[in-house]
Design a protein around this motif. Structure first.
Motif, PDB file in Angstrom:
ATOM      1  N   MET A  37      31.147 -10.450  48.541  1.00 19.11           N
ATOM      2  CA  MET A  37      30.043 -11.179  49.162  1.00 19.11           C
ATOM      3  C   MET A  37      29.643 -10.711  50.544  1.00 19.11           C
ATOM      4  SD  MET A  37      29.620 -15.210  49.050  1.00 19.11           S
ATOM      5  CE  MET A  37      31.250 -15.697  48.566  1.00 19.11           C
ATOM      6  N   PRO A  38      30.603 -10.537  51.488  1.00 15.98           N
ATOM      7  CA  PRO A  38      30.175 -10.287  52.864  1.00 15.98           C
ATOM      8  C   PRO A  38      29.772  -8.853  53.154  1.00 15.98           C
ATOM      9  CG  PRO A  38      32.473 -11.009  52.767  1.00 15.98           C
ATOM     10  CD  PRO A  38      32.072 -10.632  51.411  1.00 15.98           C
ATOM     11  N   ARG A  75      24.215  -9.757  60.042  1.00 15.95           N
ATOM     12  CA  ARG A  75      24.410 -10.781  61.064  1.00 15.95           C
ATOM     13  C   ARG A  75      24.556 -10.161  62.435  1.00 15.95           C
ATOM     14  NH1 ARG A  75      28.646 -15.360  60.114  1.00 15.95           N
ATOM     15  NH2 ARG A  75      29.317 -14.400  62.039  1.00 15.95           N
ATOM     16  N   ILE A  83      25.773 -18.029  48.560  1.00 17.89           N
ATOM     17  CA  ILE A  83      26.722 -18.808  47.767  1.00 17.89           C
ATOM     18  C   ILE A  83      25.968 -19.723  46.814  1.00 17.89           C
ATOM     19  CG2 ILE A  83      28.570 -20.514  47.892  1.00 17.89           C
ATOM     20  CD1 ILE A  83      29.428 -19.292  50.461  1.00 17.89           C
ATOM     21  N   GLY A  84      24.834 -20.264  47.293  1.00 18.78           N
ATOM     22  CA  GLY A  84      24.034 -21.114  46.421  1.00 18.78           C
ATOM     23  C   GLY A  84      23.514 -20.365  45.212  1.00 18.78           C
ATOM     24  N   VAL A 111      34.275 -13.242  45.845  1.00 17.73           N
ATOM     25  CA  VAL A 111      34.692 -13.580  47.206  1.00 17.73           C
ATOM     26  C   VAL A 111      34.840 -12.314  48.052  1.00 17.73           C
ATOM     27  CG1 VAL A 111      36.634 -14.474  48.528  1.00 17.73           C
ATOM     28  CG2 VAL A 111      35.766 -15.762  46.622  1.00 17.73           C
ATOM     29  N   SER A 168      21.635 -15.191  54.566  1.00 18.05           N
ATOM     30  CA  SER A 168      22.665 -16.087  55.101  1.00 18.05           C
ATOM     31  C   SER A 168      23.636 -16.458  53.993  1.00 18.05           C
ATOM     32  CB  SER A 168      22.039 -17.347  55.678  1.00 18.05           C
ATOM     33  OG  SER A 168      21.450 -18.087  54.650  1.00 18.05           O
ATOM     34  N   TYR A 169      24.858 -16.752  54.380  1.00 18.94           N
ATOM     35  CA  TYR A 169      25.900 -17.049  53.412  1.00 18.94           C
ATOM     36  C   TYR A 169      25.601 -18.247  52.532  1.00 18.94           C
ATOM     37  CZ  TYR A 169      29.098 -13.638  55.357  1.00 18.94           C
ATOM     38  OH  TYR A 169      29.690 -12.477  55.741  1.00 18.94           O
ATOM     39  N   PRO A 170      25.149 -19.387  53.098  1.00 21.01           N
ATOM     40  CA  PRO A 170      24.926 -20.530  52.204  1.00 21.01           C
ATOM     41  C   PRO A 170      23.934 -20.215  51.088  1.00 21.01           C
ATOM     42  CG  PRO A 170      24.956 -21.272  54.454  1.00 21.01           C
ATOM     43  CD  PRO A 170      24.950 -19.783  54.500  1.00 21.01           C
ATOM     44  N   VAL A 171      22.880 -19.471  51.420  1.00 19.52           N
ATOM     45  CA  VAL A 171      21.911 -19.138  50.376  1.00 19.52           C
ATOM     46  C   VAL A 171      22.571 -18.248  49.324  1.00 19.52           C
ATOM     47  CG1 VAL A 171      19.733 -18.005  49.912  1.00 19.52           C
ATOM     48  CG2 VAL A 171      20.003 -19.336  51.982  1.00 19.52           C
TER      49      VAL A 171
END
Lengths: 425, 381
Positions: B205-206, B213, B320-321, B202, B315-318
């Motif tokens: 990640m960013p 972005r 996290i996926g 967590v 991108s975040y969703p990718v």
């Protein structure tokens, strides 16, 4: 309308969805293959059912018993000829004699197969009177009392009253079940094969988490698409642009459902191709053969057949995906960063799990704590059935899903009204 | 230097720390709280008390002389039991006059005899404690005498058999370390590591996606300092991971200190009271140090992997996926191979070492290899 389709395309075309579907299907297939060694023995039950039907009340059981006796007699003639003695049952033979695994045995291949079939048939034939007795002795009030007695934190009188009222309803259901003879239908024997929990807990349970991940990611991606690419000042400066949130929401819900349906379709088809349930679609789900531990039978609130139960579970799963996608969309209205949306969703998931451990069982809130969509994820093999003492009432699943759908709809309505008027950042 | 400080501030932003803290709390409440609240629990309480007594009487290891003393003490307690039940009619009826007879008197029945129920209520809590103590000591003696006998069944290779032979010859199994004490540490440590790993993911990640972005990559990569930003971010991620891991482990040890297990710190892994056998006969204290080291290795490995993945995706969703299945594999298969069966004699000796090497070296290679390429990459959006 077109916008909804285009929004859906944004999410579904990304390599994320396809990639995850492939990974998840691979994992599920791996889990399924782990159990394929049971297939031959399951096949023996299927052949029994195709000969005698699955209803073991009265006549069906008579015919199965007669068949068993004739097979036992045939086995005994062989045993007499080859080993010089007869046996009262195949289990006695298998227990006292390693002939089946001894390579130097005097039995031929056919005779070995006959013996193995006999062992399986015997298991089922002997289980029927045992089940009849167990279901005749079933007292739901005693069960409730036992479960309440062993709780580490004490419950209060009001909670006890409600629990006993629920279990009295369960007693009525058990009486009806007994009259209909639902508990005496042949199915893959649970104590040996555990097929019910395999399908619903291991495979379906895994799929529920996978679908949840897909829903949350798809929703986060759709709702925050513009923010992620910094074009949101452009989109949300007009009234139609603001109303885009509604289109996005619909697109997110539809995409989640679509991804869930695809995942379910592929995996369930694979499962039913691997394991042959061909004669068993009409077996009542409350049959005693399905039980996996002696004292926890599966008793459903409605007289579902296996196919109807599967349908109900699938519909519930899709409704749950709507709730999860709705929650993620609600979070996305306030938190414009998909990273935080996902993290907050995980916290919601955790909170949904933790709430039952911190609610004192003495207060009536414990029932509300259990009526939680995240709590449903733990044990899909108990949906619509008797389970935990605080979640056993006829409408548990409906109440949970229904009330949470209403809550999510209300939250989304509030969020949308807030979004329409807020300042952009 | 200053840049690392800024990156660290971004990494350890209060919102992210709150999320990580909440995750730790949830894992504590769901999985760990049981081990702290109920230690020792169940009938193993008697075993624990007996083991504490043994350690204070005989020290961490039993040699032959001490074992004889223990057997003598056990027989003295059996005498006490015999005295207590001497005059009771029910016991005499069942033909039970000694403890051994009590243990075996219903072995031919399908269910425990009614005498057992009676014995639980006979003489109140003191008698029940006496029974529990006797059973625990009997269990300990049996394990001391016979535990190694059945362990031979799992030894397939010559190396394993030699290791087990060494255990027998050096009498390594004569040390005292109840399985429950080991579980107390091992289980809580495992869940803490899970919370640490999720927290590391967590937090880390960013790191790259944030700049991407905001379209900062084009600005940064046109200067030499901007290119070296990758290493600054790497350092900040490592420092942040180290800080979070140390904090979480500190909290774990503070929580573990609630129950006093210091007398078992010299007990070794191959003790007869433990369920398995191990390649290295470490003491509990040494094992704790090893486990902490493993946690750091896992945390840094995951940190490097997340760093690399964070650089590769947009991108975040990718992201996290990709990370959730990865975490799933690490937390299930990874933990089984690397934590539960660390040093277990039933697995090849090189298994855990190879697993850790693969994870750490692979992750480091990916992250650092990417860093070198970053220095010469073309700028793309």
């Amino acid at each position: 309308m077109r916008i909804i389709g285009l929004e859906m395309g944004k999410a579904l075309r990304s390599p994320l969805v396809a990639g995850l579907l492939v990974v998840f299907t691979a994992l599920n297939l791996f889990v399924m293959y782990g159990q394929t060694y049971q297939r031959e023995e399951l096949q023996m039950l299927s052949s029994l059912v195709s000969r005698f039907g699955h209803d073991m009340n009265g006549e069906g059981y008579e015919r199965l018993s007669d068949y068993y006796k004739s097979e036992l007699a045939a086995f005994n003639t062989i045993a007499e000829a080859k080993l010089g003695r007869t046996y009262d049952s195949a289990a006695e033979f298998a227990g006292s004699n390693p002939q089946l695994i001894d390579p130097a045995r005097p039995f031929t291949e056919e005779e070995v197969e006959l013996t193995q079939r006999l062992l399986v048939t015997e298991r089922y034939v002997q289980a029927v009177p045992e089940l009849r007795e167990q279901y005749a002795d079933m007292d739901m009030r005693e069960t409730a009392k036992g479960m309440l007695d062993i709780m580490t934190e004490p419950t209060s009188d009001e909670v006890d009253r409600i629990v006993y009222a629920n279990y009295d309803k369960l007693e009525q259901r058990v009486i009806a079940l007994r009259e209909q003879g639902e508990h005496l239908h042949l199915f893959f024997q649970g104590v040996v094969h555990k097929m019910h929990s395999f399908l619903y807990k291991h495979i379906f349970g895994l799929m529920l988490y996978q679908m949840m991940l897909l829903s949350v990611l798809i929703t986060a991606q759709i709702m925050n698409y513009e923010t992620d690419r910094n074009t949101h000042p452009l989109m949300y400066a007009t009234r139609r642009g603001r109303r885009l949130q509604r289109d996005k929401l619909v697109a997110a819900l539809l995409s989640s459902l679509l991804a869930a349906v695809v995942l379910l379709a592929v995996n369930l088809t694979a499962y039913f191709r691997l394991f042959d349930y061909s004669e068993l679609w009409q077996v009542p789900i409350s049959t005693g053969f399905m039980r996996e531990y002696r004292f926890t039978p599966y008793i459903a609130w409605r007289p579902f057949r296996f196919a109807e139960y599967l349908g109900a579970v699938v519909v519930m799963a899709l409704a749950l995906q709507l709730i999860f996608a709705g929650l993620a969309a609600w979070l996305a209205h306030y938190v414009r960063n998909s990273y935080f949306v996902c993290c907050m969703f995980w916290l919601l998931l955790g909170a949904g799990w933790v709430v039952i451990t911190v609610t004192p069982p003495g207060s009536l809130l414990i029932f509300a704590a259990y009526a939680n969509p995240f709590q449903l994820l733990w044990a899909p093999h108990g949906w619509f059935m008797m389970k935990n003492v605080f979640s056993t009432y006829p409408s548990y699943e409906l109440v949970t899903v229904g009330s949470w759908l209403v809550i999510v709809a209300a939250l989304l309505g509030l969020a949308r009204r807030h979004f329409i008027r807020r300042d952009l950042r | 230097m200053r840049v690392i400080g800024y990156e660290l501030r971004k990494l350890l932003h209060w919102k992210k720390l709150l999320i990580v803290g909440a995750i730790w709390l949830i894992i504590y409440q769901l999985f760990m709280s049981f081990y702290f609240e109920y230690f020792p629990n169940g009938s193993a309480v008697y075993e624990f008390d007996a083991a504490v007594e043994m350690v204070s009487d005989y020290g961490p290891k039993l040699d032959d002389e001490e074992l004889k003393q223990f057997v003598a003490a056990f027989e003295a307690w059996q005498q006490v039991f015999a005295e207590r039940i001497k005059d009771d009619a029910r016991f005499r009826e069942a033909g039970v006059t000694t403890f051994d007879e009590y243990v075996h008197h219903d072995s031919q029945l399908d269910q425990p005899s009614e005498l057992r129920d009676y014995a639980q209520h006979f003489g109140g809590g003191a008698f029940r404690d006496l029974l529990g103590e006797l059973y625990a000591k009997r269990y300990i003696l049996e394990r001391m005498a016979h535990s190694v006998d059945t362990d031979w069944l799992g030894m397939h290779s010559a190396v394993q058999q030699q290791a087990l032979q060494r255990v027998v010859e050096e009498q390594q199994y004569r040390t005292i370390l109840p399985q429950q004490v080991m579980d107390y540490f091992q289980m809580t440590h495992k869940y803490t590591t899970a919370a640490i790993l999720i927290g590391v993911v967590v937090l880390t990640m960013p790191i790259h996606i944030g700049d991407r972005r905001r379209g900062m990559l084009q600005v940064q990569y046109t200067s030499r300092l901007g290119r070296r930003l990758y290493w600054r971010k790497l350092s900040a991620a490592l420092i942040g991971t180290a800080a979070w891991t140390t904090l979480a482990l500190g909290v774990l040890f503070a929580l573990l200190a609630q129950h006093d297990i210091s007398m078992f710190m010299q007990g070794t892994l191959n003790s007869a009271l433990m369920a398995g056998n191990y390649w290295l006969n470490l003491t509990l204290a040494q094992y704790m140090v090893l486990a902490v080291g493993c946690t750091y290795a896992l945390a840094f490995g995951i940190c490097f992997l997340t760093l690399w993945l964070s650089r590769m995706t947009e991108s975040y969703p990718v992201l996290i996926g990709m990370l959730v299945p990865l975490l799933f594999i690490v937390l299930t298969v990874g933990f089984n191979a690397l934590l539960d069966r660390l040093l277990s004699l039933y697995d090849p000796w090189w298994r855990s070492a190879v697993g850790y090497a693969l994870l750490s070296l692979g992750a480091i290679a990916l992250a650092i290899g990417r860093g070198w390429r970053e220095q010469r990459l073309d700028i793309r959006a």
